[in-house]
Design a protein around this motif. Structure first.
Motif, short mmCIF file in Angstrom:
data_model
loop_
_atom_site.label_atom_id
_atom_site.label_comp_id
_atom_site.label_asym_id
_atom_site.label_seq_id
_atom_site.Cartn_x
_atom_site.Cartn_y
_atom_site.Cartn_z
N ILE A 234 0.72 -1.48 -0.39
CA ILE A 234 -0.14 -0.46 0.28
C ILE A 234 1.10 1.60 0.19
O ILE A 234 1.96 0.86 0.31
CB ILE A 234 -0.82 0.22 0.91
CG1 ILE A 234 -0.09 -0.19 2.20
CG2 ILE A 234 -1.70 -1.14 1.83
CD1 ILE A 234 -0.98 -0.13 4.09
N SER A 235 -0.10 2.65 -0.53
CA SER A 235 0.96 3.57 0.10
C SER A 235 0.96 4.42 1.10
O SER A 235 0.83 3.63 1.89
CB SER A 235 0.46 4.80 -1.20
OG SER A 235 -0.77 4.85 -0.22
N THR B 226 0.61 7.09 1.65
CA THR B 226 0.04 7.95 2.32
C THR B 226 -1.36 6.50 3.12
O THR B 226 -1.83 7.31 4.34
CB THR B 226 -0.78 8.73 1.36
OG1 THR B 226 0.46 9.31 0.32
CG2 THR B 226 -1.83 9.66 1.41
N THR B 227 -1.67 5.45 2.56
CA THR B 227 -2.99 4.90 3.06
C THR B 227 -2.76 4.55 4.25
O THR B 227 -3.22 4.41 4.88
CB THR B 227 -2.79 4.23 1.62
OG1 THR B 227 -3.73 4.44 0.67
CG2 THR B 227 -3.84 3.02 2.44
N TYR B 228 -1.20 3.89 4.76
CA TYR B 228 -0.48 3.24 5.25
C TYR B 228 -0.66 4.42 7.17
O TYR B 228 -1.18 4.39 7.62
CB TYR B 228 1.11 3.04 5.38
CG TYR B 228 1.38 2.43 6.76
CD1 TYR B 228 0.93 1.52 7.50
CD2 TYR B 228 2.21 3.27 7.39
CE1 TYR B 228 1.95 0.59 8.10
CE2 TYR B 228 2.58 2.47 8.95
CZ TYR B 228 2.81 1.57 9.26
OH TYR B 228 3.07 0.71 9.75
N LYS C 198 -2.67 6.38 6.90
CA LYS C 198 -4.77 7.19 7.25
C LYS C 198 -4.44 6.02 8.40
O LYS C 198 -5.06 6.01 9.59
CB LYS C 198 -5.25 6.92 5.71
CG LYS C 198 -5.30 8.10 5.30
CD LYS C 198 -5.59 8.31 4.18
CE LYS C 198 -5.94 9.44 2.99
NZ LYS C 198 -7.07 9.13 1.90
N VAL D 268 -10.30 4.17 5.15
CA VAL D 268 -9.32 3.56 4.00
C VAL D 268 -10.24 2.55 3.67
O VAL D 268 -11.42 1.94 3.98
CB VAL D 268 -8.33 3.07 4.19
CG1 VAL D 268 -7.31 4.22 4.37
CG2 VAL D 268 -7.62 2.36 4.96
N ASN D 269 -9.75 2.34 2.20
CA ASN D 269 -10.88 1.36 1.54
C ASN D 269 -10.52 -0.35 1.96
O ASN D 269 -9.46 -0.09 2.15
CB ASN D 269 -9.87 0.99 0.25
CG ASN D 269 -10.82 0.06 -0.84
OD1 ASN D 269 -10.64 -0.88 -0.23
ND2 ASN D 269 -11.12 0.77 -2.06
N SER E 154 -7.44 -2.14 0.97
CA SER E 154 -5.83 -1.70 1.92
C SER E 154 -6.17 -2.72 3.51
O SER E 154 -4.94 -2.42 4.13
CB SER E 154 -5.73 -0.20 2.27
OG SER E 154 -6.51 0.71 1.10
#
Length: 128
Positions: free
Chosen positions: A16-17, A19-21, A23, A30-31, A34
């Motif tokens: 994962i990115s 940014t996602t991590y 979040k 998140v989705n 993810s």
């Protein structure tokens, strides 16, 4: 524990990115995919992330362990548990009731061990 020193390493491990991590780490939504990637990357049981978001204080690992805030739980030596339970029940039964018979002691110990099996703390293969 896992040898991960920064968010980039963690995100890469989970595919994962950063940014996602971040979040996820901050508790932002998140989705669901993810979360699944995070669980797979850290070898967590499916649904563990959702459980934490719902208020649980630990994450279940695929190997049966758990991760808590501040560390990882110790694994129980199941082969050593039954003899330890037998010893503890005998010791305390005789302290509480010195006139207990060997048969009563054995029945009480067997009952405690059966309850541990019934609740999933011991399996039938954990017999001494």
């Amino acid at each position: 524990m896992l040898g991960i020193t920064d968010k980039r390493d963690a995100a890469k491990r989970c595919s994962i990115s950063v940014t996602t991590y971040t979040k996820i780490e901050n508790g932002d939504s998140v989705n669901p995919l993810s979360y699944a990637k995070l669980e797979a990357g850290f070898e967590l049981r499916g649904g563990a992330t959702r459980a934490v978001l719902d208020g649980e204080e630990s994450l279940a690992l695929e190997d049966g362990g758990e991760i808590y805030v501040g560390g990882r739980s110790a694994r129980v030596d199941l082969q050593g548990l039954e003899p330890a339970v037998r010893e503890a029940v005998t010791k305390w039964a005789r302290l509480v009731r010195p006139d207990i018979t060997l048969g009563e002691d054995q029945a009480m110990t067997d009952g405690v061990l059966e309850e541990l099996r019934r609740h999933g703390f011991l399996s039938d293969s954990d017999n001494s």
